[in-house]
Design a protein around this motif. Structure first.
Motif: not given
Ligand SMILES: [Zn+2]
Ligand SMILES: [Zn+2]
Length: 205
Positions: A171-172, A178-181, A193-203
């Motif tokens: 789902s995530i 898919q949404f912008p960072d 948070s932001t989508i960009g930060a989660e893409k980068k740092y969410n383990p």
């Protein structure tokens, strides 16, 4: 658009108020506890609550539903797969947490892709199962309200009845990443948070 969030109750669940500046109407997302405080907030920012939208049916997100619904007469919206949780204290987990919570049925059942207009503010409903079968996220402007699906640096639990970790990660990845960072993430617990930060740092992703 107005977007305000604050933690309520012993589990510090985030309740959000989404409002329209021009029409002075609002949607309350997840009235988890402290109904009086939520109602006072609506009064303070002079918004009439038109809808109560539930990201999912767990007790820490619906604990003040009866109180806010009764005081405002607002329509209650929940995804169809979580609808049984409102009326069943075992399903919403309140039965196991001291005081059983039972609510009337929702007024409108949501599905993926549904739109809800709060005055001039347009909300898009994203079905994001995994934490619960009927979990949703709400897209409004450049913001995502993510319930217990995505947190800053973490994801929701999947060990409650109806939960499924792999479904949640899917789902995530398919619906949220898919949404912008720069898209802001407002979770059901904890900081934004932001989508960009989660893409980068969410383990977990
Ligand atoms: Zn939950
Ligand atoms: Zn929660």
């Amino acid at each position: 658009m107005i977007l305000e969030g604050f933690g309520v109750g012993p589990m510090d669940a985030n309740c959000y108020i989404i409002g329209c500046n021009e029409k002075r109407v609002a949607a309350v997302v997840d009235p988890g506890a402290e109904g009086k405080r939520i109602l006072a907030k609506l009064e303070e920012i002079k918004l009439k609550c038109q809808y109560i939208i539930l990201t999912h049916g767990h007790i820490d997100h619906i604990g003040a539903l009866n109180e806010v619904r009764q005081a405002t007469g607002a329509e209650v919206l929940v995804h169809k797969n979580d609808a049984p949780m409102l009326t069943n204290p075992a399903h919403n987990l309140s039965l196991f947490m001291g005081s059983a919570i039972k609510c009337k049925q929702a007024d409108r059942l949501l599905e993926d892709g549904d739109r809800v207009n709060v005055g001039n503010v347009n909300l898009e409903i994203l079905h994001t199962p995994g934490h619960t079968p009927g979990g949703i996220c709400i897209k409004v402007g450049n913001n995502l309200i993510t319930g217990d699906t995505l947190f800053a640096g973490s994801v929701g639990r999947s060990d409650f009845p109806g939960g499924n970790h792999n479904v949640m990660i899917k789902s995530i990845k398919t619906k949220l990443l898919q949404f912008p960072d720069e898209t802001k993430v407002y979770p059901g617990h904890g900081p934004a948070s932001t989508i960009g930060a989660e893409k980068k740092y969410n383990p977990f992703l």
